[in-house]
Enzyme design. Structure first.
Site, PDB file in Angstrom:
ATOM      1  N   ASP A 261       0.830  -1.216  -0.074  1.00 14.47           N
ATOM      2  CA  ASP A 261       0.140  -0.023  -0.024  1.00 14.47           C
ATOM      3  C   ASP A 261       0.918   1.306  -0.130  1.00 14.47           C
ATOM      4  O   ASP A 261       0.402   2.334  -0.548  1.00 14.47           O
ATOM      5  CB  ASP A 261      -1.012  -0.029   1.200  1.00 14.47           C
ATOM      6  CG  ASP A 261      -2.094  -0.821   0.962  1.00 14.47           C
ATOM      7  OD1 ASP A 261      -1.929  -2.294   1.342  1.00 14.47           O
ATOM      8  OD2 ASP A 261      -3.210  -0.608   0.407  1.00 14.47           O
TER       9      ASP A 261
HETATM   10  O1  MRU Z   1      -7.781  -3.120   2.958  1.00 20.89           O
HETATM   11  P1  MRU Z   1      -7.443  -3.363   1.262  1.00 20.89           P
HETATM   12  O2  MRU Z   1      -8.323  -4.745   0.985  1.00 20.89           O
HETATM   13  O3  MRU Z   1      -7.514  -2.183   0.627  1.00 20.89           O
HETATM   14  O4  MRU Z   1      -5.881  -3.762   1.501  1.00 20.89           O
HETATM   15  C1  MRU Z   1      -5.228  -4.295   0.337  1.00 20.89           C
HETATM   16  C2  MRU Z   1      -3.897  -4.772   0.454  1.00 20.89           C
HETATM   17  O5  MRU Z   1      -3.216  -4.566   1.550  1.00 20.89           O
HETATM   18  C3  MRU Z   1      -3.337  -5.096  -0.908  1.00 20.89           C
HETATM   19  O6  MRU Z   1      -2.191  -6.223  -0.387  1.00 20.89           O
HETATM   20  C4  MRU Z   1      -2.502  -3.839  -1.357  1.00 20.89           C
HETATM   21  O7  MRU Z   1      -3.437  -2.653  -1.495  1.00 20.89           O
HETATM   22  C5  MRU Z   1      -2.102  -4.351  -2.722  1.00 20.89           C
HETATM   23  S1  MRU Z   1      -3.060  -4.506  -3.937  1.00 20.89           S
HETATM   24  C6  MRU Z   1      -2.464  -4.900  -5.390  1.00 20.89           C
END
Ligand code: MRU
Length: 381
Positions: A261
């Protein structure tokens, strides 16, 4: 936000799932809260719909959030009946809306990175025009380019990652990969990042098995990654988050690959809660641990992961079943700590797979992401 269960009219993207269906003036988002049992698309008409869709997890995953936000404002602008103002007024109207969209979720940098790039495009257009309409047009074009670029960038991540892994692991003919959360077509505009590498290994005929964690509490792994793997006929096994250490100890994993993220300039990586535990386990068992992410996930303004703001989500995600969407399962009155992400330090990350190649460490505990990006920019100029 209106419900629309009909099939989307969007750009065709292989046969993989499509969470973002956009055509000029219309945006539909696959409601990921309803998967895997129901396939329902929600009609997004403006940036307010976009903000709620992101905050409420209709759409999630760092790249998908950024693109959905950008396109929600593109449809708002496209369908706007009249705008009374100059090019400068249009630029400030869009900037305010972008700031609002950025406030929907704090941890993924892709969203603020997209907003910064879109603001650059609109100020350039505003400087060259007196009227509002060229500014809106420039905004729509820049948002549409982001949608197109993401798929190409994910395919490059997949290809670099698969080549690198095959080269590193010459002894193993077929590889089993453990992944966490959802990083596939549903988390991006298509193909995926960490799941893109798994897809590429499968396409090369060298994937033995993908293991996906449930990813409590929101279950992005069991609901979304498992759904994508089954949909694409990729050999896969679902495990409880707590089974990962035993799986590694049993020698059943050749590498762990996760998404990101936000990656600080030294390589410290914020990703879905539980990522850090997987990295610690991988180190303990001598298993390489990779992050797969586009350059839009790199935050060069941060020297380390200590500065990353970690989103805390509702207690309901733990207190109730189905990541908060179902009935109460936990004892009434219990306090809850529910961070959505954690930070894995660079020293236990083996490499970072990007659309420009794989970033490795040379004799230090940290990555030099800034130099890697500068070199990549020089080569593409
Ligand atoms: O809370 P989320 O579902 O948005 O978290 C998503 C993640 O942590 C993913 O691993 C990350 O965003 C990478 S997506 C290509």
């Amino acid at each position: 936000m209106a419900t629309d269960s009909s099939l989307p009219d969007g750009p065709a993207m292989d046969t993989s799932l499509q969470s973002i269906c956009y055509k000029h003036g219309s945006l539909k988002l696959l409601d990921q809260r309803r998967l895997p049992l129901e396939t329902i698309y929600l009609d997004i008409q403006d940036s307010t719909d976009g903000w709620f869709a992101i905050r409420d997890m209709v759409v999630r995953g760092a790249p998908a959030i950024a693109i959905a936000a950008a396109l929600s404002l593109a449809v708002e602008v496209c369908n706007m009946e009249a705008f009374n103002g100059t090019s400068g007024d249009a630029a400030s109207f869009l900037s305010i809306k972008l700031e609002y969209l950025v406030s929907s979720r704090p941890t993924a940098v892709n969203l603020s990175d997209a907003a910064t790039k879109l603001k650059e495009a609109i100020s350039k257009a505003a400087a060259n025009a007196l009227e509002a309409s060229p500014v809106f047009q420039a905004y729509i074009e820049a948002a549409e380019i982001m949608l197109r670029d993401d798929v190409a960038s994910n395919k490059a991540i997949g290809s670099y990652g698969a080549d690198f892994l095959l080269h590193q692991m010459e002894d193993s003919k077929r590889l089993s990969i453990l992944t966490h959360c959802n990083t596939g077509s549903l988390a991006t505009a298509g193909y995926g990042t960490a799941l893109g590498v798994i897809r590429a290994l499968h396409a090369e005929g060298v994937l033995e098995k993908a293991y996906c964690t449930e990813t409590r509490p929101f279950n992005q792994g069991s609901r979304l990654t498992a759904f994508e793997l089954v949909h694409d006929n990729i050999p896969a096994v679902l495990i409880a988050d707590s089974a990962a250490a035993a799986l590694m100890k049993a020698g059943r994993v050749n590498a762990v690959i996760v998404g990101a993220d936000r990656v600080a300039s030294n390589g410290d990586t914020a990703n879905k809660i539980g990522t850090y535990s997987l990295a610690l386990c991988a180190v303990h068992h001598g298993i390489p641990f990779y992050v797969a992410a586009p350059l839009t996930s790199m935050d060069l303004s941060l020297s380390s992961g200590q500065e990353i703001v970690i989103e805390e989500r509702s207690a309901k995600e733990l207190l109730n079943s189905h990541g908060g969407l179902g009935e109460q399962v936990a004892a009434s009155g219990i306090s809850v700590w529910n961070p959505a992400f954690d930070v894995t330090p660079a020293n236990i990350i083996t490499g970072i797979i990007t659309e420009k190649g794989v970033i490795t460490k040379s004799g230090s505990d940290a990555f030099d992401i800034k130099s890697f990006i500068e070199k990549a920019q020089c080569i593409s100029q």
